[in-house]
Design an enzyme around this catalytic site. Structure first.
Site, PDB file in Angstrom:
ATOM      1  N   TYR A   1      42.339  34.582  37.234  1.00 23.63           N
ATOM      2  CA  TYR A   1      40.880  33.696  38.042  1.00 23.63           C
ATOM      3  C   TYR A   1      41.213  32.352  38.972  1.00 23.63           C
ATOM      4  CZ  TYR A   1      38.619  38.110  36.086  1.00 23.63           C
ATOM      5  OH  TYR A   1      39.100  38.721  35.385  1.00 23.63           O
ATOM      6  N   TYR A   2      41.317  31.710  37.903  1.00 22.34           N
ATOM      7  CA  TYR A   2      41.607  29.826  38.402  1.00 22.34           C
ATOM      8  C   TYR A   2      43.032  30.306  39.776  1.00 22.34           C
ATOM      9  CZ  TYR A   2      43.179  25.291  37.655  1.00 22.34           C
ATOM     10  OH  TYR A   2      43.586  23.993  38.516  1.00 22.34           O
ATOM     11  N   GLY A   3      43.723  30.551  39.599  1.00 24.08           N
ATOM     12  CA  GLY A   3      44.814  30.595  40.910  1.00 24.08           C
ATOM     13  C   GLY A   3      44.540  30.784  41.634  1.00 24.08           C
TER      14      GLY A   3
ATOM     15  N   ALA B   1      40.442  31.170  43.084  1.00 26.54           N
ATOM     16  CA  ALA B   1      40.420  30.504  43.136  1.00 26.54           C
ATOM     17  C   ALA B   1      40.758  29.175  44.386  1.00 26.54           C
ATOM     18  CB  ALA B   1      39.458  30.117  42.384  1.00 26.54           C
ATOM     19  N   LYS B   2      42.063  28.837  43.363  1.00 27.89           N
ATOM     20  CA  LYS B   2      42.526  28.107  44.165  1.00 27.89           C
ATOM     21  C   LYS B   2      43.061  28.364  45.533  1.00 27.89           C
ATOM     22  CE  LYS B   2      42.085  24.319  42.380  1.00 27.89           C
ATOM     23  NZ  LYS B   2      40.298  22.772  41.687  1.00 27.89           N
TER      24      LYS B   2
END
Ligand code: NDP
Length: 276
Positions: free
Chosen positions: A159-161, A163-164
């Site tokens: 999810y972090y990847g 978003a970025k």
């Protein structure tokens, strides 16, 4: 004369890590700085370092995902310093599911929403709010992405990847809109940087230490043989915020990772197994 003399910068997430180092570097090089984050105590520590060096500081404590906090950031900066020349969208976080058995794609969608709120939505909103002021000053925006958003995969940082990766595309697309008005937008993509980031994201102290040691001691992961420092990234952010030094760089992301993105995929599989 200092390279940022007469400039006014907003640095989000400046109560810690990369944002703190960036605020300190921009301030040391002449900028007046608005610092922000939720943690009052850590924000004060950044402010003290800045004021000790004679830097004029504006402090806004608050949650960057809240519209009121974003408004206060812009309004108080204009009130105190009269303009905005540089916006550094650095605040960001990765979150673990409270249920440790839920990782990767099994992580709750509420966590995905939280991840998007802080890493993407707040950045978009702050750019919208700063845009007229940056056009007026012919200013610069530097976003903070990550190598976890690139074509290689970093297991469990789904999810972090994601978003970025949105930030990367935001940088590419919006930079073209903004450059028409004389405003530049670029980003940095750090690799593993020694900050409280892993702890803030919910990894317990022991696991965070394990990850840090694993990366720093493995040239298979980081060819440079060390974790990056906040200052390594701050120097690159300052370069992109400096019109004199980087005026012909538009809509790009500079990778600062000690060579990690060249080798990261296989290493992350091994690391996931090690952590169980
Ligand atoms: P830290 O955890 O040290 O700093 C994160 C900063 O973001 C803190 O100042 C924190 O302030 C702020 N922040 C987080 N959520 C919010 C929120 N809701 N409202 C306001 N402020 C918030 O991590 P880093 O310095 O490492 O991270 C900075 C940026 O660098 C992030 O965007 C991260 O994704 C990126 N990055 C980091 C890497 C690393 O290895 N460390 C690698 C690649 C990218 P507070 O807690 O006071 O609210």
């Amino acid at each position: 004369m200092s390279r940022f003399a007469g400039k006014v910068a907003i640095v989000t997430g400046s109560s810690s890590g990369i944002g703190r180092a960036t605020a300190i570097l921009l301030g040391k090089d002449g900028a007046k700085v608005t610092i922000t984050g939720r943690n009052q105590k850590r924000l004060e520590e950044t402010a003290q370092t800045l004021t000790k060096s004679g830097v004029e500081v504006n402090i806004v404590a608050g949650d960057i995902t809240k519209s009121e906090c974003q408004d206060t950031l812009v309004e108080s900066t204009l009130k105190k310093f009269g303009k905005i020349d540089i916006l550094v969208n650095n605040a960001g976080a990765s979150f673990a599911d409270p249920d440790p058995t839920k990782t990767g794609i099994n992580t709750g969608v509420d966590i995905l929403q939280k991840t998007l709120d802080v890493n993407v939505l707040s950045v978009v909103q702050l750019i919208q709010k700063c845009k007229p002021h940056l056009i007026k000053s012919q200013g610069e925006i530097v976003n903070v992405s990550t190598i976890a958003s690139q074509k290689t995969s970093v297991i469990h940082l789904t999810y972090y990847g994601m978003a970025k990766a949105a930030i990367d595309q935001l940088t590419r697309c919006t930079s073209l809109e903004l450059i028409e008005h004389g405003v530049r937008m670029n980003s940095v993509s750090p690799g593993f940087i020694d900050t409280p980031f892993l702890n803030a994201g919910g990894l317990d102290e022991t696991s965070a230490k394990k990850v840090a040691e694993y990366y720093a001691s493995n040239r298979d992961c980081i060819p440079s043989g060390r974790a990056g420092t906040s200052e390594d990234v701050a120097k690159c952010i300052a370069f992109l915020a400096d019109r004199e030094a980087s005026s012909y760089i538009v809509g790009q992301s500079i990778v600062i990772d000690g060579g990690a993105s060249l080798v990261v995929t296989m290493a992350s599989q091994k690391l996931a197994k090690m952590l169980g």
